[in-house]
Design an enzyme around this catalytic site. Structure first.
Site, PDB file in Angstrom:
ATOM      1  N   LYS A 183      47.736 -16.510 -30.791  1.00 55.26           N
ATOM      2  CA  LYS A 183      49.011 -16.135 -30.172  1.00 55.26           C
ATOM      3  C   LYS A 183      49.809 -17.392 -29.806  1.00 55.26           C
ATOM      4  O   LYS A 183      49.264 -18.509 -29.819  1.00 55.26           O
ATOM      5  CB  LYS A 183      48.726 -15.285 -28.924  1.00 55.26           C
ATOM      6  CG  LYS A 183      48.159 -13.893 -29.230  1.00 55.26           C
ATOM      7  CD  LYS A 183      47.868 -13.151 -27.922  1.00 55.26           C
ATOM      8  CE  LYS A 183      47.514 -11.689 -28.146  1.00 55.26           C
ATOM      9  NZ  LYS A 183      47.213 -10.987 -26.878  1.00 55.26           N
ATOM     10  N   ASN A 226      46.453 -14.755 -23.483  1.00 51.05           N
ATOM     11  CA  ASN A 226      45.004 -14.793 -23.729  1.00 51.05           C
ATOM     12  C   ASN A 226      44.633 -15.335 -25.111  1.00 51.05           C
ATOM     13  O   ASN A 226      43.620 -14.990 -25.678  1.00 51.05           O
ATOM     14  CB  ASN A 226      44.367 -13.424 -23.462  1.00 51.05           C
ATOM     15  CG  ASN A 226      45.029 -12.303 -24.236  1.00 51.05           C
ATOM     16  OD1 ASN A 226      45.869 -12.556 -25.093  1.00 51.05           O
ATOM     17  ND2 ASN A 226      44.636 -11.075 -23.965  1.00 51.05           N
ATOM     18  N   ARG A 277      35.303  -9.916 -31.914  1.00 50.42           N
ATOM     19  CA  ARG A 277      35.665  -9.483 -30.556  1.00 50.42           C
ATOM     20  C   ARG A 277      34.780 -10.185 -29.507  1.00 50.42           C
ATOM     21  O   ARG A 277      35.241 -10.559 -28.446  1.00 50.42           O
ATOM     22  CB  ARG A 277      35.516  -7.954 -30.399  1.00 50.42           C
ATOM     23  CG  ARG A 277      36.544  -7.126 -31.131  1.00 50.42           C
ATOM     24  CD  ARG A 277      37.931  -7.168 -30.529  1.00 50.42           C
ATOM     25  NE  ARG A 277      38.032  -6.599 -29.209  1.00 50.42           N
ATOM     26  CZ  ARG A 277      39.190  -6.381 -28.578  1.00 50.42           C
ATOM     27  NH1 ARG A 277      40.343  -6.685 -29.165  1.00 50.42           N
ATOM     28  NH2 ARG A 277      39.208  -5.878 -27.368  1.00 50.42           N
ATOM     29  N   ARG A 296      38.490 -16.865 -24.827  1.00 50.56           N
ATOM     30  CA  ARG A 296      39.306 -16.603 -23.630  1.00 50.56           C
ATOM     31  C   ARG A 296      38.624 -17.122 -22.368  1.00 50.56           C
ATOM     32  O   ARG A 296      39.274 -17.599 -21.446  1.00 50.56           O
ATOM     33  CB  ARG A 296      39.603 -15.096 -23.530  1.00 50.56           C
ATOM     34  CG  ARG A 296      40.603 -14.618 -24.582  1.00 50.56           C
ATOM     35  CD  ARG A 296      40.612 -13.105 -24.698  1.00 50.56           C
ATOM     36  NE  ARG A 296      41.680 -12.595 -25.558  1.00 50.56           N
ATOM     37  CZ  ARG A 296      41.760 -11.333 -25.952  1.00 50.56           C
ATOM     38  NH1 ARG A 296      40.844 -10.453 -25.590  1.00 50.56           N
ATOM     39  NH2 ARG A 296      42.763 -10.942 -26.724  1.00 50.56           N
ATOM     40  N   HIS A 321      44.622 -12.562 -30.556  1.00 49.79           N
ATOM     41  CA  HIS A 321      44.518 -11.114 -30.744  1.00 49.79           C
ATOM     42  C   HIS A 321      43.414 -10.900 -31.768  1.00 49.79           C
ATOM     43  O   HIS A 321      43.286 -11.679 -32.705  1.00 49.79           O
ATOM     44  CB  HIS A 321      45.834 -10.542 -31.300  1.00 49.79           C
ATOM     45  CG  HIS A 321      45.653  -9.158 -31.850  1.00 49.79           C
ATOM     46  ND1 HIS A 321      45.790  -8.034 -31.072  1.00 49.79           N
ATOM     47  CD2 HIS A 321      45.282  -8.729 -33.088  1.00 49.79           C
ATOM     48  CE1 HIS A 321      45.531  -6.961 -31.809  1.00 49.79           C
ATOM     49  NE2 HIS A 321      45.220  -7.358 -33.038  1.00 49.79           N
ATOM     50  N   THR A 332      39.621  -9.001 -22.720  1.00 52.62           N
ATOM     51  CA  THR A 332      41.087  -9.048 -22.750  1.00 52.62           C
ATOM     52  C   THR A 332      41.655  -9.897 -21.613  1.00 52.62           C
ATOM     53  O   THR A 332      42.598 -10.667 -21.815  1.00 52.62           O
ATOM     54  CB  THR A 332      41.650  -7.614 -22.612  1.00 52.62           C
ATOM     55  OG1 THR A 332      41.123  -6.810 -23.668  1.00 52.62           O
ATOM     56  CG2 THR A 332      43.160  -7.598 -22.653  1.00 52.62           C
TER      57      THR A 332
HETATM   58  P1  ADP Z   1      43.114  -6.759 -26.578  1.00 50.25           P
HETATM   59  O1  ADP Z   1      44.189  -7.769 -26.951  1.00 50.25           O
HETATM   60  O2  ADP Z   1      41.902  -7.465 -25.999  1.00 50.25           O
HETATM   61  O3  ADP Z   1      42.746  -5.819 -27.686  1.00 50.25           O
HETATM   62  P2  ADP Z   1      44.719  -4.623 -25.315  1.00 50.25           P
HETATM   63  O4  ADP Z   1      44.914  -4.017 -26.656  1.00 50.25           O
HETATM   64  O5  ADP Z   1      44.256  -3.750 -24.204  1.00 50.25           O
HETATM   65  O6  ADP Z   1      43.707  -5.875 -25.378  1.00 50.25           O
HETATM   66  O7  ADP Z   1      46.092  -5.290 -24.817  1.00 50.25           O
HETATM   67  C1  ADP Z   1      46.950  -5.943 -25.693  1.00 50.25           C
HETATM   68  C2  ADP Z   1      47.497  -7.186 -25.021  1.00 50.25           C
HETATM   69  O8  ADP Z   1      48.370  -6.808 -23.944  1.00 50.25           O
HETATM   70  C3  ADP Z   1      46.468  -8.099 -24.367  1.00 50.25           C
HETATM   71  O9  ADP Z   1      45.830  -8.964 -25.284  1.00 50.25           O
HETATM   72  C4  ADP Z   1      47.292  -8.842 -23.340  1.00 50.25           C
HETATM   73  O10 ADP Z   1      47.992  -9.943 -23.924  1.00 50.25           O
HETATM   74  C5  ADP Z   1      48.324  -7.787 -22.907  1.00 50.25           C
HETATM   75  N1  ADP Z   1      47.952  -7.059 -21.679  1.00 50.25           N
HETATM   76  C6  ADP Z   1      46.987  -6.127 -21.548  1.00 50.25           C
HETATM   77  N2  ADP Z   1      46.956  -5.626 -20.283  1.00 50.25           N
HETATM   78  C7  ADP Z   1      47.936  -6.264 -19.595  1.00 50.25           C
HETATM   79  C8  ADP Z   1      48.435  -6.207 -18.232  1.00 50.25           C
HETATM   80  N3  ADP Z   1      47.914  -5.386 -17.321  1.00 50.25           N
HETATM   81  N4  ADP Z   1      49.453  -7.023 -17.890  1.00 50.25           N
HETATM   82  C9  ADP Z   1      50.000  -7.868 -18.789  1.00 50.25           C
HETATM   83  N5  ADP Z   1      49.586  -7.964 -20.082  1.00 50.25           N
HETATM   84  C10 ADP Z   1      48.573  -7.188 -20.489  1.00 50.25           C
END
Ligand code: ADP
Length: 208
Positions: free
Chosen positions: A20, A166, A129, A146, A169, A135
């Protein structure tokens, strides 16, 4: 060029992972790739691009269930830290919070270049993952990308009205991986080659 060390018989799968903008701007592209390669995953596609807002909008699902899940995660974290979502987000409705997080992701992912890639390997989707980690970086285990390179938390991100930074993705399921690979890469941007070290890691029976 044909290679002696055929590994095509291995039960591999492909997954999508993307550095990212925060990862790119922090000089972590190499670190991410290193961690994937050292585990035995093969990079089969990679590029750098500055994605448009439209491209990111088309990338993240628009289904209400997905948006609600995002909001639900946020609410759970607020509860854990005894933070009032109404005070910080102006609402405690999961759909509304999910929509705010999704909008934040569009700002975030389009603010600087990203490095999307496809990696291939045994159980690649779940292994990647695990390498990536939780996340929310503040809860990610040390040893994960992360967990080693970020301490960002929703408490900090939401107060700033931004997405959680983070670094990467990564696809969560086989369906997501197939869709995401297809969304970011044309068929002819995926490459097929053998890693020479795989003959040592997995054997070479098929070629004897
Ligand atoms: P992942 O990226 O680990 O698959 P998700 O699909 O749940 O996680 O979320 C997508 C992205 O949204 C996360 O990687 C993060 O950048 C952002 N995100 C998730 N939850 C929050 C939150 N509560 N506040 C701000 N950003 C968030």
């Amino acid at each position: 060029m044909s290679s002696k060390y055929k590994t095509h018989h291995l039960p591999t799968e492909k997954t999508f992972i993307m550095v990212k903008p925060d990862g790119v701007m922090r000089g972590l592209i190499g670190e991410v790739i290193k961690r994937l390669e050292q585990r035995g995953l093969k990079v089969v596609a990679m590029k750098m691009m500055h994605a448009t807002r439209d491209h990111i909008d088309g990338f993240y699902p628009k289904e209400q269930a997905w948006i609600d899940r995002l909001g639900q995660k946020g609410l759970k974290t607020f509860a854990e830290y005894d933070i009032d979502p109404k005070k910080h987000m102006g609402t405690d409705n999961q759909s509304e919070i999910g929509a705010v997080v999704r909008a934040g992701l569009i700002d975030f992912l389009s603010m600087a270049p990203v490095v999307p890639m496809v990696v291939e390997g045994i159980h690649a989707i779940s292994v990647v993952r695990k390498i990536v980690g939780s996340t929310l970086p503040v809860f990610a285990e040390p040893g994960t990308i992360r967990g080693d390179y970020s301490i960002d938390a929703p408490t900090a991100a939401n107060l700033e009205g931004r997405s959680i930074y983070n670094i990467v993705h990564a696809s969560e399921t086989a369906e997501e991986a197939a869709h995401e690979i297809d969304y970011w890469f044309k068929k002819n941007e995926l490459f097929d080659y053998d890693r020479a070290d795989h003959v040592v890691m997995f054997g070479d029976k098929r070629n004897q």
